[in-house]
Scaffold this motif. Structure first.
Motif, PDB file in Angstrom:
ATOM      1  N   ARG A   1       0.846  -1.186   0.000  1.00 18.00           N
ATOM      2  CA  ARG A   1       0.000   0.000   0.000  1.00 18.00           C
ATOM      3  C   ARG A   1       0.883   1.237   0.000  1.00 18.00           C
ATOM      4  O   ARG A   1       1.318   1.712   1.046  1.00 18.00           O
ATOM      5  N   ARG A   2       1.153   1.763  -1.187  1.00 19.74           N
ATOM      6  CA  ARG A   2       2.059   2.902  -1.297  1.00 19.74           C
ATOM      7  C   ARG A   2       1.454   4.193  -0.759  1.00 19.74           C
ATOM      8  O   ARG A   2       2.178   5.114  -0.406  1.00 19.74           O
ATOM      9  N   ARG A   3       0.148   4.272  -0.715  1.00 20.26           N
ATOM     10  CA  ARG A   3      -0.468   5.532  -0.289  1.00 20.26           C
ATOM     11  C   ARG A   3      -0.294   5.786   1.198  1.00 20.26           C
ATOM     12  O   ARG A   3      -0.473   6.904   1.676  1.00 20.26           O
ATOM     13  N   GLY A   4       0.027   4.750   1.983  1.00 22.09           N
ATOM     14  CA  GLY A   4       0.222   4.926   3.413  1.00 22.09           C
ATOM     15  C   GLY A   4      -1.094   5.126   4.135  1.00 22.09           C
ATOM     16  O   GLY A   4      -2.153   4.676   3.688  1.00 22.09           O
ATOM     17  N   GLY A   5      -1.029   5.790   5.260  1.00 26.81           N
ATOM     18  CA  GLY A   5      -2.220   6.022   6.069  1.00 26.81           C
ATOM     19  C   GLY A   5      -1.928   5.765   7.534  1.00 26.81           C
ATOM     20  O   GLY A   5      -1.064   4.950   7.886  1.00 26.81           O
ATOM     21  N   VAL A   6      -2.663   6.452   8.388  1.00 25.16           N
ATOM     22  CA  VAL A   6      -2.445   6.312   9.828  1.00 25.16           C
ATOM     23  C   VAL A   6      -2.722   4.894  10.309  1.00 25.16           C
ATOM     24  O   VAL A   6      -1.941   4.331  11.079  1.00 25.16           O
ATOM     25  N   PRO A   7      -3.817   4.231   9.891  1.00 20.30           N
ATOM     26  CA  PRO A   7      -4.035   2.854  10.366  1.00 20.30           C
ATOM     27  C   PRO A   7      -2.921   1.899   9.984  1.00 20.30           C
ATOM     28  O   PRO A   7      -2.584   0.992  10.755  1.00 20.30           O
ATOM     29  N   LEU A   8      -2.330   2.083   8.804  1.00 22.11           N
ATOM     30  CA  LEU A   8      -1.232   1.204   8.408  1.00 22.11           C
ATOM     31  C   LEU A   8      -0.011   1.404   9.305  1.00 22.11           C
ATOM     32  O   LEU A   8       0.638   0.435   9.717  1.00 22.11           O
ATOM     33  N   VAL A   9       0.293   2.652   9.612  1.00 21.53           N
ATOM     34  CA  VAL A   9       1.453   2.931  10.457  1.00 21.53           C
ATOM     35  C   VAL A   9       1.225   2.420  11.883  1.00 21.53           C
ATOM     36  O   VAL A   9       2.121   1.835  12.498  1.00 21.53           O
ATOM     37  N   VAL A  10       0.008   2.622  12.397  1.00 22.29           N
ATOM     38  CA  VAL A  10      -0.292   2.130  13.747  1.00 22.29           C
ATOM     39  C   VAL A  10      -0.240   0.609  13.788  1.00 22.29           C
ATOM     40  O   VAL A  10       0.293   0.013  14.732  1.00 22.29           O
ATOM     41  N   GLY A  11      -0.796  -0.032  12.771  1.00 23.88           N
ATOM     42  CA  GLY A  11      -0.730  -1.490  12.724  1.00 23.88           C
ATOM     43  C   GLY A  11       0.690  -2.011  12.655  1.00 23.88           C
ATOM     44  O   GLY A  11       1.025  -3.019  13.288  1.00 23.88           O
ATOM     45  N   LEU A  12       1.553  -1.308  11.917  1.00 24.28           N
ATOM     46  CA  LEU A  12       2.949  -1.706  11.831  1.00 24.28           C
ATOM     47  C   LEU A  12       3.661  -1.534  13.166  1.00 24.28           C
ATOM     48  O   LEU A  12       4.450  -2.400  13.578  1.00 24.28           O
ATOM     49  N   ALA A  13       3.387  -0.447  13.863  1.00 27.65           N
ATOM     50  CA  ALA A  13       4.051  -0.196  15.152  1.00 27.65           C
ATOM     51  C   ALA A  13       3.578  -1.170  16.222  1.00 27.65           C
ATOM     52  O   ALA A  13       4.382  -1.765  16.943  1.00 27.65           O
ATOM     53  N   VAL A  14       2.260  -1.335  16.351  1.00 24.62           N
ATOM     54  CA  VAL A  14       1.733  -2.252  17.364  1.00 24.62           C
ATOM     55  C   VAL A  14       2.119  -3.695  17.051  1.00 24.62           C
ATOM     56  O   VAL A  14       2.474  -4.466  17.945  1.00 24.62           O
ATOM     57  N   GLY A  15       2.074  -4.051  15.788  1.00 30.40           N
ATOM     58  CA  GLY A  15       2.486  -5.397  15.409  1.00 30.40           C
ATOM     59  C   GLY A  15       3.947  -5.678  15.719  1.00 30.40           C
ATOM     60  O   GLY A  15       4.315  -6.797  16.090  1.00 30.40           O
ATOM     61  N   GLY A  16       4.805  -4.657  15.588  1.00 34.16           N
ATOM     62  CA  GLY A  16       6.210  -4.847  15.916  1.00 34.16           C
ATOM     63  C   GLY A  16       6.431  -5.134  17.387  1.00 34.16           C
ATOM     64  O   GLY A  16       7.258  -5.978  17.756  1.00 34.16           O
ATOM     65  N   VAL A  17       5.692  -4.437  18.255  1.00 29.27           N
ATOM     66  CA  VAL A  17       5.816  -4.695  19.693  1.00 29.27           C
ATOM     67  C   VAL A  17       5.314  -6.095  20.032  1.00 29.27           C
ATOM     68  O   VAL A  17       5.955  -6.844  20.791  1.00 29.27           O
ATOM     69  N   LEU A  18       4.166  -6.476  19.482  1.00 30.75           N
ATOM     70  CA  LEU A  18       3.629  -7.807  19.739  1.00 30.75           C
ATOM     71  C   LEU A  18       4.564  -8.894  19.204  1.00 30.75           C
ATOM     72  O   LEU A  18       4.745  -9.947  19.832  1.00 30.75           O
ATOM     73  N   ALA A  19       5.160  -8.644  18.047  1.00 31.34           N
ATOM     74  CA  ALA A  19       6.084  -9.619  17.476  1.00 31.34           C
ATOM     75  C   ALA A  19       7.323  -9.788  18.357  1.00 31.34           C
ATOM     76  O   ALA A  19       7.826 -10.903  18.539  1.00 31.34           O
TER      77      ALA A  19
END
Length: 230
Positions: free
Chosen positions: A129-147
């Motif tokens: 998803r090249r357009r980005g977006g706040v939900p994508l960034v939040v999902g990436l950050a939260v997913g990194g902590v959970l991972a």
């Protein structure tokens, strides 16, 4: 002899074909006002789609933490321990190499692996998803902590037992064995999210889609009344 008085001309009534003063005042703005584009609200279909995509990214990144845990258990250096019996007949465990840096290497291995995983996950999300977006960034950050939390648990589960006394008794007195995987620097759990955010924001700024520029000579409204911006 005085000239006869002529009555004043009747007031001019605007013709239906002539623009009124109100229309004439708004006419310049009509040339500059752009048609309003429909925007989705917070509950619209666009936001729902982005929230769904952000959730998918969070779950996918979190599950990738299992692979990080396996690699951490496989690549992390082993901390050597030795068991002995004291004068009271109790078992004691101590480091075989008191000046060794294996414990630091355990934390460093997880940190470096998490940074690499954060880079790869951010690149994958950007290509998806090249357009980005706040939900994508939040999902990436939260997913990194959970991972990272999952990798920590998987690595300690795959590593040697945490009951070092029982382990020392099992291998025998004076025999070297490996200590359980322990994470001393808890900040390593944020390395994945940090790398993912930095890489994703950098890729979006450099290669993300740009807003179309206005045509040459077109004026942009400067206020809400149709007045062109200077």
């Amino acid at each position: 002899m005085t000239a006869p008085l002529t009555p004043p001309p009747p007031p001019h009534e605007p013709s239906p074909h002539e623009p009124s003063s109100h229309d004439a005042w708004q006419a310049p703005g009509a040339a500059y006002a752009a048609p309003a584009e429909p925007r989705y609200g917070h509950g619209g279909p666009g936001m729902k789609t982005e929230l769904l995509e952000g959730t998918v990214i969070m779950v996918a990144v979190a599950l990738a933490g299992a692979l990080l845990g396996v690699l951490w258990w496989w690549l992390a250096p082993h901390v050597p321990l030795v068991g002995d019996v004291d004068e009271q007949g109790s078992w004691v465990v101590y480091l075989k190499d008191t000046e060794g840096e294996q414990a630091v290497g355990v934390d460093g291995t997880l940190t470096l692996l998490a940074l690499a995983f954060g880079f790869v996950s951010a690149l994958a999300v950007f290509l998806w998803r090249r357009r980005g977006g706040v939900p994508l960034v939040v999902g990436l950050a939260v997913g990194g902590v959970l991972a990272s939390l999952l990798a920590w648990r998987v690595g300690t589960w795959l590593g040697p037992t945490s009951d070092v006394i029982a382990h020392a008794k099992a291998v025998g007195k004076g025999v070297t064995f490996s200590a359980p995987l322990k994470l001393g620097a808890k900040g390593a759990l944020l390395a994945w999210s940090f790398a993912g955010l930095v890489v994703h924001l950098g890729l979006t700024a450099l290669f993300g889609p740009r807003d179309p520029e206005p045509a040459y000579g077109a004026a942009v409204p400067g206020d809400g009344y149709g007045t062109p911006a200077q």
